[in-house]
Scaffold this active site. Sequence first.
Site, PDB file in Angstrom:
ATOM      1  N   ASP A   1      21.554  51.563  15.398  1.00  0.00           N
ATOM      2  CA  ASP A   1      21.983  52.751  16.112  1.00  0.00           C
ATOM      3  C   ASP A   1      21.093  52.982  17.332  1.00  0.00           C
ATOM      4  O   ASP A   1      19.861  52.878  17.253  1.00  0.00           O
ATOM      5  CB  ASP A   1      21.902  53.955  15.167  1.00  0.00           C
ATOM      6  CG  ASP A   1      22.456  55.220  15.772  1.00  0.00           C
ATOM      7  OD1 ASP A   1      23.657  55.244  16.097  1.00  0.00           O
ATOM      8  OD2 ASP A   1      21.678  56.182  15.929  1.00  0.00           O
TER       9      ASP A   1
ATOM     10  N   GLU B   1      24.088  48.592  18.879  1.00  0.00           N
ATOM     11  CA  GLU B   1      24.874  49.635  19.518  1.00  0.00           C
ATOM     12  C   GLU B   1      24.114  49.992  20.786  1.00  0.00           C
ATOM     13  O   GLU B   1      23.177  50.797  20.762  1.00  0.00           O
ATOM     14  CB  GLU B   1      25.031  50.863  18.621  1.00  0.00           C
ATOM     15  CG  GLU B   1      25.963  51.894  19.241  1.00  0.00           C
ATOM     16  CD  GLU B   1      25.489  53.338  19.108  1.00  0.00           C
ATOM     17  OE1 GLU B   1      26.317  54.240  19.295  1.00  0.00           O
ATOM     18  OE2 GLU B   1      24.302  53.566  18.831  1.00  0.00           O
TER      19      GLU B   1
END
Length: 544
Positions: free
Chosen positions: A214, A273
């Site tokens: 993330d 990401e």
Amino acid sequence: MTQELTSPSPARQAPGPGRGPGWWRDAVIYQVYVRSFADSDGDGIGDLQGVRSRLPYLKELGVDAVWLTPFYASPQADGGYDVADYRAVDPLFGRLQDADELIRAAHETGLRVIVDIVPNHTSDQHPWFQDPELARQRYIFRPGKGDSGQLPPNDWESIFGGPAWTRTGRGDWYLHLFAPEQPDLDWENPDVHAEFTAILRFWLDLGVDGFRIDVAHGMVKAAGLPDIGHGRQATLIGSQHLPFFDQDGVHAIHRAWRTLLDGYDGARIGVAEAWAPTPERLALYVRPDELHQAFNFQFLGTGWRADGLREVIDASLAATASVGAPTTWVLSNHDVVRHTTRLGGGLARARAATLLMLALPGSAYLYQGEELGLPEVTDLPDEVRQDPAFFRGAASAGPAPDGTADAGGQDGMRDGCRVPLPWAGDRPPYGFGPGGSWLPQPADWGALSVAAQTGDPDSTLELYRTALALRRTLPGLGDGPMNWRPAPDGVLTFARPGVLCTVNTLPDPVEIPLPGRPLLSSAPVATEDGSALLPGDSCTWWAI
């Protein structure tokens, strides 16, 4: 003779982990938003046992791996992306034993498992942040500006809206690029590096096949934390270089993690990401000594235009080829408006976009429910919404693909793509679980359920199943070469070994010379007298 084609059903093969050491180069990976996938205990919230119970569905769908969103212990201020304990399962989702059993069951089914890791920030309930001395060592604290320090240290804004700084009772300020409950870690502190190495080892030892990282572009901030001088900074993400994102220092972290991953057998992977201003910057995350995949948000953010799609496909393939990596394509996820709604044109355009994506070289990610053709839910009552962006008054959780605030969703748009899945039945909760669902499901979703679509050759679910089966059985799809072919305006035509893909981005039909034997189409294609009539907003695969 006229032939119409929608979704033939070739023999399906079960997916499996044993596709070779480079399995990730052409894998199709299915994102499970755990809270909204399947509920086993009737509390209206999806959980790990619910995911485990639906593994046969994912095997039948034909994907290679499952990516699980965070299920760690968390106050749930941001759907679990505010982690209080990275080695514990939140009681909402089960126990650590459930995670262990899910990983084992997935492997027995032939599926790999990727889990989220959240290294940019923790929860403000994390033990480090709860200890005032540790907090100031391991998070980013700064004195404020103004005569008495009453102003934030700089002009950075939270992605969720409002300032990216919160003042403490002691008068200093801490940085949070997301919600105030998500303080940013200070990656200049070696203790932070050591802790995340230990966390990764914990889950690798439990058997996970990789990590989706993330905010992989966010751990390192520019020296001096300089002002940006621009309001609504969330709209700049992915288009400009910002002092809190995509700093060169993040690559040292990813290189260290790649070394760690390579130390385990079974081809464990790291997935970034990462929002970067250019495909060339994004490719830096997948150099040979860094991560294996990086989501292609430039592709996700491109509208339904032939010239724009060709431009971003060319740029993406060239950038990743320069570092020897595959391109990783994605159309929907838990942070953006579902592409059935976002692209305009409804289900027809969404089906065509999916077949286009699955015909491109590299790997692809699917977001739960897109195989059912689910639209964005845009009429959720305010009292049920939970996205922190909504409560902070932000227009979105990130830049909308077309540069607008919501691109077809609601303000605080992420709740609309997170509504729990319909599995069966004609009324909510549609088999999601024995109770209700944490977000209300539309009253007309019965026809979109898994049960309603299974066996219907014209359904979106069977289109996905057929496309994934063909992708697995046709050697020319997946990783490998691609060549553009001449095509009329508004039409994209490209060849893979043995396969031709035609995409009509126009609303009206286009006639072309018959390119080969039709394999699969998102809409009925008529072929007669050496020509083919491509429906508007459609994609067709041809054997050549």
